[in-house]
Enzyme design. Structure first.
Site, PDB file in Angstrom:
ATOM      1  N   PHE A 127       0.854  -1.197   0.000  1.00 34.23           N
ATOM      2  CA  PHE A 127       0.000   0.000   0.000  1.00 34.23           C
ATOM      3  C   PHE A 127       0.882   1.236   0.000  1.00 34.23           C
ATOM      4  CE2 PHE A 127      -3.617  -2.579   1.752  1.00 34.23           C
ATOM      5  CZ  PHE A 127      -4.552  -2.199   0.806  1.00 34.23           C
ATOM      6  N   GLN A 247      -7.888  13.726   5.889  1.00 29.74           N
ATOM      7  CA  GLN A 247      -7.376  12.998   4.720  1.00 29.74           C
ATOM      8  C   GLN A 247      -8.400  12.934   3.583  1.00 29.74           C
ATOM      9  OE1 GLN A 247      -6.444   8.481   4.757  1.00 29.74           O
ATOM     10  NE2 GLN A 247      -4.480   9.526   4.576  1.00 29.74           N
ATOM     11  N   HIS A 249      -8.977  10.815   0.186  1.00 29.17           N
ATOM     12  CA  HIS A 249      -8.498   9.626  -0.516  1.00 29.17           C
ATOM     13  C   HIS A 249      -8.432   9.948  -2.007  1.00 29.17           C
ATOM     14  CE1 HIS A 249      -8.056   5.524  -1.868  1.00 29.17           C
ATOM     15  NE2 HIS A 249      -7.948   5.131  -0.619  1.00 29.17           N
ATOM     16  N   LEU A 259     -15.555   4.760  -1.898  1.00 26.70           N
ATOM     17  CA  LEU A 259     -14.137   4.423  -1.996  1.00 26.70           C
ATOM     18  C   LEU A 259     -13.842   3.377  -3.061  1.00 26.70           C
ATOM     19  CD1 LEU A 259     -11.319   4.773  -0.716  1.00 26.70           C
ATOM     20  CD2 LEU A 259     -11.845   2.798   0.692  1.00 26.70           C
ATOM     21  N   GLU A 262      -7.369   1.613  -2.250  1.00 26.58           N
ATOM     22  CA  GLU A 262      -5.971   1.647  -2.685  1.00 26.58           C
ATOM     23  C   GLU A 262      -5.514   0.264  -3.144  1.00 26.58           C
ATOM     24  OE1 GLU A 262      -4.054   4.383  -0.145  1.00 26.58           O
ATOM     25  OE2 GLU A 262      -2.113   3.427  -0.416  1.00 26.58           O
ATOM     26  N   ARG A 293      -1.307   8.987   0.366  1.00 27.68           N
ATOM     27  CA  ARG A 293      -2.564   9.530  -0.154  1.00 27.68           C
ATOM     28  C   ARG A 293      -2.554  11.043  -0.340  1.00 27.68           C
ATOM     29  NH1 ARG A 293      -6.404   5.711   3.590  1.00 27.68           N
ATOM     30  NH2 ARG A 293      -6.094   3.862   2.297  1.00 27.68           N
ATOM     31  N   HIS A 363     -11.946  11.192   3.344  1.00 28.99           N
ATOM     32  CA  HIS A 363     -11.880   9.791   3.755  1.00 28.99           C
ATOM     33  C   HIS A 363     -11.691   9.578   5.255  1.00 28.99           C
ATOM     34  CE1 HIS A 363     -11.261   5.531   3.227  1.00 28.99           C
ATOM     35  NE2 HIS A 363     -10.035   5.571   3.712  1.00 28.99           N
ATOM     36  N   ARG A 404      -2.378   9.744   7.427  1.00 30.06           N
ATOM     37  CA  ARG A 404      -2.414   8.314   7.785  1.00 30.06           C
ATOM     38  C   ARG A 404      -1.992   7.469   6.591  1.00 30.06           C
ATOM     39  NH1 ARG A 404      -5.990   4.079   6.970  1.00 30.06           N
ATOM     40  NH2 ARG A 404      -7.887   5.229   6.404  1.00 30.06           N
TER      41      ARG A 404
HETATM   42  C1  LIG Z   1     -14.881   2.894   2.794  1.00 28.60           C
HETATM   43  C2  LIG Z   1     -13.755   2.831   3.783  1.00 28.60           C
HETATM   44  C3  LIG Z   1     -12.768   1.864   3.663  1.00 28.60           C
HETATM   45  C4  LIG Z   1     -11.720   1.798   4.568  1.00 28.60           C
HETATM   46  N1  LIG Z   1     -10.749   0.827   4.432  1.00 28.60           N
HETATM   47  C5  LIG Z   1      -9.747   0.761   5.345  1.00 28.60           C
HETATM   48  C6  LIG Z   1      -8.738  -0.256   5.246  1.00 28.60           C
HETATM   49  O1  LIG Z   1      -8.752  -1.098   4.355  1.00 28.60           O
HETATM   50  N2  LIG Z   1      -7.749  -0.273   6.183  1.00 28.60           N
HETATM   51  C7  LIG Z   1      -7.694   0.644   7.207  1.00 28.60           C
HETATM   52  O2  LIG Z   1      -6.771   0.576   8.012  1.00 28.60           O
HETATM   53  N3  LIG Z   1      -8.657   1.599   7.327  1.00 28.60           N
HETATM   54  C8  LIG Z   1      -9.676   1.682   6.438  1.00 28.60           C
HETATM   55  N4  LIG Z   1     -10.642   2.649   6.569  1.00 28.60           N
HETATM   56  C9  LIG Z   1     -10.672   3.460   7.796  1.00 28.60           C
HETATM   57  C10 LIG Z   1     -11.298   2.666   8.924  1.00 28.60           C
HETATM   58  O3  LIG Z   1     -12.228   1.755   8.421  1.00 28.60           O
HETATM   59  C11 LIG Z   1     -12.007   3.561   9.938  1.00 28.60           C
HETATM   60  O4  LIG Z   1     -11.150   4.577  10.335  1.00 28.60           O
HETATM   61  C12 LIG Z   1     -12.400   2.739  11.152  1.00 28.60           C
HETATM   62  O5  LIG Z   1     -13.170   1.625  10.767  1.00 28.60           O
HETATM   63  C13 LIG Z   1     -13.161   3.529  12.188  1.00 28.60           C
HETATM   64  O6  LIG Z   1     -13.515   2.631  13.212  1.00 28.60           O
HETATM   65  P1  LIG Z   1     -14.135   3.147  14.577  1.00 28.60           P
HETATM   66  O7  LIG Z   1     -14.346   1.957  15.442  1.00 28.60           O
HETATM   67  O8  LIG Z   1     -13.346   4.272  15.105  1.00 28.60           O
HETATM   68  O9  LIG Z   1     -15.558   3.768  14.140  1.00 28.60           O
HETATM   69  P2  LIG Z   1     -16.780   3.169  13.313  1.00 28.60           P
HETATM   70  O10 LIG Z   1     -16.568   1.818  12.814  1.00 28.60           O
HETATM   71  O11 LIG Z   1     -17.159   4.236  12.346  1.00 28.60           O
HETATM   72  O12 LIG Z   1     -17.916   3.072  14.421  1.00 28.60           O
HETATM   73  C14 LIG Z   1     -18.440   4.220  15.045  1.00 28.60           C
HETATM   74  C15 LIG Z   1     -19.603   3.796  15.912  1.00 28.60           C
HETATM   75  O13 LIG Z   1     -20.021   4.904  16.711  1.00 28.60           O
HETATM   76  C16 LIG Z   1     -21.439   5.004  16.669  1.00 28.60           C
HETATM   77  N5  LIG Z   1     -21.787   6.393  17.004  1.00 28.60           N
HETATM   78  C17 LIG Z   1     -21.371   7.524  16.409  1.00 28.60           C
HETATM   79  N6  LIG Z   1     -21.893   8.588  17.043  1.00 28.60           N
HETATM   80  C18 LIG Z   1     -22.644   8.109  18.060  1.00 28.60           C
HETATM   81  C19 LIG Z   1     -23.440   8.701  19.061  1.00 28.60           C
HETATM   82  N7  LIG Z   1     -23.573  10.012  19.185  1.00 28.60           N
HETATM   83  N8  LIG Z   1     -24.100   7.887  19.924  1.00 28.60           N
HETATM   84  C20 LIG Z   1     -23.998   6.535  19.841  1.00 28.60           C
HETATM   85  N9  LIG Z   1     -23.238   5.918  18.917  1.00 28.60           N
HETATM   86  C21 LIG Z   1     -22.574   6.706  18.043  1.00 28.60           C
HETATM   87  C22 LIG Z   1     -21.792   4.559  15.275  1.00 28.60           C
HETATM   88  O14 LIG Z   1     -23.149   4.233  15.179  1.00 28.60           O
HETATM   89  C23 LIG Z   1     -20.851   3.358  15.145  1.00 28.60           C
HETATM   90  O15 LIG Z   1     -21.416   2.268  15.816  1.00 28.60           O
HETATM   91  C24 LIG Z   1     -11.672   2.729   5.640  1.00 28.60           C
HETATM   92  C25 LIG Z   1     -12.664   3.705   5.761  1.00 28.60           C
HETATM   93  C26 LIG Z   1     -13.689   3.779   4.835  1.00 28.60           C
HETATM   94  C27 LIG Z   1     -14.711   4.868   4.981  1.00 28.60           C
END
Ligand SMILES: Cc1cc2nc3c(=O)[nH]c(=O)nc-3n(C[C@H](O)[C@H](O)[C@H](O)COP(=O)(O)OP(=O)(O)OC[C@H]3O[C@@H](n4cnc5c(N)ncnc54)[C@H](O)[C@@H]3O)c2cc1C
Length: 598
Positions: A127, A247, A249, A259, A262, A293, A363, A404
């Site tokens: 990557f 960031q 993408h 998305l 990558e 990126r 992103h 990142r």
């Molecule tokens: C399309 C896409 C592809 C990606 N691919 C990669 C990859 O291949 N490799 C990599 O390293 N990273 C990747 N990323 C980045 C990575 O996926 C995210 O940064 C990461 O999954 C975020 O995880 P998290 O647990 O912080 O939040 P999330 O998985 O977004 O979960 C957030 C949670 O908080 C809850 N929430 C939010 N606000 C509130 C509130 N006020 N009250 C109650 N609940 C709330 C939501 O409902 C959800 O349950 C990608 C991102 C995207 C968008």
């Protein structure tokens, strides 16, 4: 309690996790595995924990197999440091990367199906920005589960947490943190299905609310990513660190912005301009399409600005192409099946035969709630806030600094989730009882305001105006004049929103009411992003100021941004941890303020 609101009974638990993405669930599992009697409640805004954004992560997660004959943790650390434009914290880089392999084993032992090669070893992808031997050649470092890596993590952690007795509250929104003195004791929660507000009182609370991509018009993020966790922290008088580090993408699918991972370039996809010429060599002679990126996004925008972009007539957007036509059927169907399908589904293009239109799409947010290496939230004086933790995309420890690297976010979730879980267990041994006199006055005054507002503006139009402005003025390229315009524009939009009546005033499943609250959060987060970008008169990682195009040593710090009740923004500083450099030894000099050439 105001008479228009229905108030449900208080709930009590040891640990409240706001957000059921990869970070929240990894932390829950750590706590429940080590101390099964812990009562853990977890909230998600949506109808099922698995609908958290982590489920959409495609490409993979970066990790070095200790038996790898060529790759080493120190190379991964160097790449992360260089990728961050020398603003990630080196103690965090070291801690996360040194425990990364153990986390792969943890996931696999609990049933995650990592893709394997023909010899049965874990398959690996390369990557952007991941290299061997301090930048010499590409590193094949990211392990993955086809192009559904995030889903694999969610299946595993959700199943484990469920098995061990976590209690999920779905469609339940944390609207305000509760404190007794300076100790966090839980949250006010709006239960959408019942249309009632409750207090959840907890000994420890974790903010794991994910990203804030809905600040921007074109984004890879889903609708629920409205920066709620950042707004909750700011409202409690706590800082957000490096909000200006956003960031973009390089390859969002033109139109929806979805998305195009990558992984496409990792598997051999090539970016081409209007004349069908590959152009990345001019911007990153060595890494080309697999440069980090921020660099690739700026290269694409520059091609477009200089007239080498292609106009998409349906959306009126300029873009470049990604060429996948030379990839084998096996790669397109098996390794990249889901992403190939997206092109078919969303823009009616068959990547086996046609060029695919892509352009930068918002992103990821490198900025977030500042924490220690254990996910403990810090206030503006860098003291930890008892009982309050933050992990995942909404937090900044900071592993990514100002840019990142691909595949480093999911790695952060599963490591910081574990570290925070361990620290929570320590904290719970001595945590005071979870009581609070606070009734959630802030929430009630906000929601009363929404329900009582008069005026005929449109909340949808206000949100769109904010997104358009933030994309134009605080996007890939930024200037003083543009950012000043954004700040003034955001103030106007906030005023307009306050004078807009809701068309439905009920509380049960009132999506308009929820959108109204989210709009306030988005306007708040937009404001801190724009103000911090204005304040940082240099370029660093993904924060690029056309009027100050160089990185400057005087800005070698993290921005701590707080917002007063009046809306006034204040800035503080947190030093960048340089402990690998300071420890000296063999490779220490690689961790100084190095040049970022690819
Ligand atoms: C399309 C896409 C592809 C990606 N691919 C990669 C990859 O291949 N490799 C990599 O390293 N990273 C990747 N990323 C980045 C990575 O996926 C995210 O940064 C990461 O999954 C975020 O995880 P998290 O647990 O912080 O939040 P999330 O998985 O977004 O979960 C957030 C949670 O908080 C809850 N929430 C939010 N606000 C509130 C509130 N006020 N009250 C109650 N609940 C709330 C939501 O409902 C959800 O349950 C990608 C991102 C995207 C968008």
């Amino acid at each position: 309690m105001n008479r228009i609101f229905k108030k449900g009974p208080d709930f009590y638990c040891d640990l409240l996790i706001i957000g059921t993405g990869g970070a929240g669930l990894r932390c829950a599992t750590e706590v429940l595995e080590k101390r099964p009697e812990t009562s853990v409640m977890a909230l998600t805004k949506v109808s099922h924990p698995q609908k958290s954004h982590t489920s959409t992560a495609q490409g993979g997660l970066a990790v070095v197999d200790p038996r790898d004959p060529v790759d080493k943790n120190i190379f991964h650390m160097f790449d992360t440091w260089k990728g961050s434009d020398c603003t990630a914290d080196q103690n965090i880089i070291k801690k996360i990367i040194e425990s990364s392999w153990e986390q792969i084993l943890w996931l696999e032992n609990r049933g995650m199906h990592f893709s394997r090669d023909i010899e049965g070893k874990l398959s690996k992808r390369t990557f952007g920005g991941h290299t061997l031997n301090f930048g010499e050649s590409l590193a094949y470092r990211a392990v993955f589960e086809a192009d559904r890596t995030g889903k694999g993590i969610m299946d595993t952690t959700w199943g484990e947490a469920l098995k061990r007795g976590i209690r999920f509250l779905t469609q339940s929104i944390a609207t305000e943190l509760l404190f007794t003195g300076n100790q966090c004791v839980g949250s006010v929660v709006f239960k959408q299905k019942e249309g009632e507000f409750i207090r959840i009182l907890s000994k420890a609370t974790i903010i794991a609310t994910g990203g804030c991509g809905q600040v921007f018009k074109v984004t890879t993020n889903c609708r629920q990513n409205t920066g709620d966790g950042l707004a909750l922290a700011l409202q409690a008088g706590l800082p957000v660190m490096d909000p200006e580090a956003v960031q973009f993408h390089p390859t969002g699918i033109v139109g929806p912005g979805i998305l195009a991972s990558e992984a496409l370039r990792s598997e051999g996809g090539v970016l081409r301009n209007k004349d069908l010429k590959p152009f990345m060599e001019r911007y990153a002679p060595k890494m080309k399409d697999l440069a980090p990126r921020d660099l690739v996004s700026r290269a694409i925008e520059t091609e477009i600005r200089q007239g080498r972009g292609v106009l998409n007539p349906d959306h009126g957007i300029y873009h470049v192409w990604i060429d996948l036509r030379h990839l084998s059927e096996y790669v397109l169907d098996m390794k990249l099946g889901e992403i190939s399908h997206f092109f078919n589904k969303f823009v009616n293009i068959n990547p086996k035969e046609e060029l695919c239109p892509v352009c930068p799409s918002n992103h990821y947010h490198m900025g977030g709630i500042p924490t220690t290496e254990f996910g403990e939230v810090q206030n503006g004086s860098q003291d930890t806030v008892p009982g309050l933790f933050a992990i995942g995309e909404c937090a900044a420890a900071s592993f990514h600094g100002f840019n990142r690297l691909a595949a480093n976010s999911i790695l952060e979730l599963i490591t910081m989730g574990k570290f925070a879980g361990e620290r929570v267990l320590e904290y719970l041994k001595e945590a005071p009882a979870e009581t609070s006199k606070a009734e959630g006055e802030h929430t009630l005054s906000l929601f009363s305001g929404y329900l009582e507002a008069q005026g005929r503006d449109s909340l949808g139009r206000i949100r769109e105006a904010m997104q358009t402005m933030m994309t134009g003025k605080a996007g890939v390229f930024r200037t003083e004049a543009g950012l000043l315009e954004a700040v003034e524009g955001l103030k106007e939009l906030k005023d307009r929103a306050a004078k807009t009546a809701l068309s439905t005033r009920g509380l049960i499943m009132n999506q308009e009411l929820v959108r109204r609250w989210e709009l306030d959060n988005l306007l708040t987060v937009s404001m801190v992003i724009a103000c911090a970008a204005l304040n940082r008169r240099e370029s660093r990682g993904a924060h690029y100021r056309e009027d100050f195009p160089e990185r400057k040593n005087e800005y070698n710090y993290h921005t701590l941004t707080t917002m007063e009740e009046s809306g006034r923004i204040e800035f503080g500083k947190r030093p960048v941890d340089m402990s690998i450099l300071e420890a000296g030894g063999g490779h220490a000099q690689k961790f100084g303020m190095i040049k970022r050439e690819y």
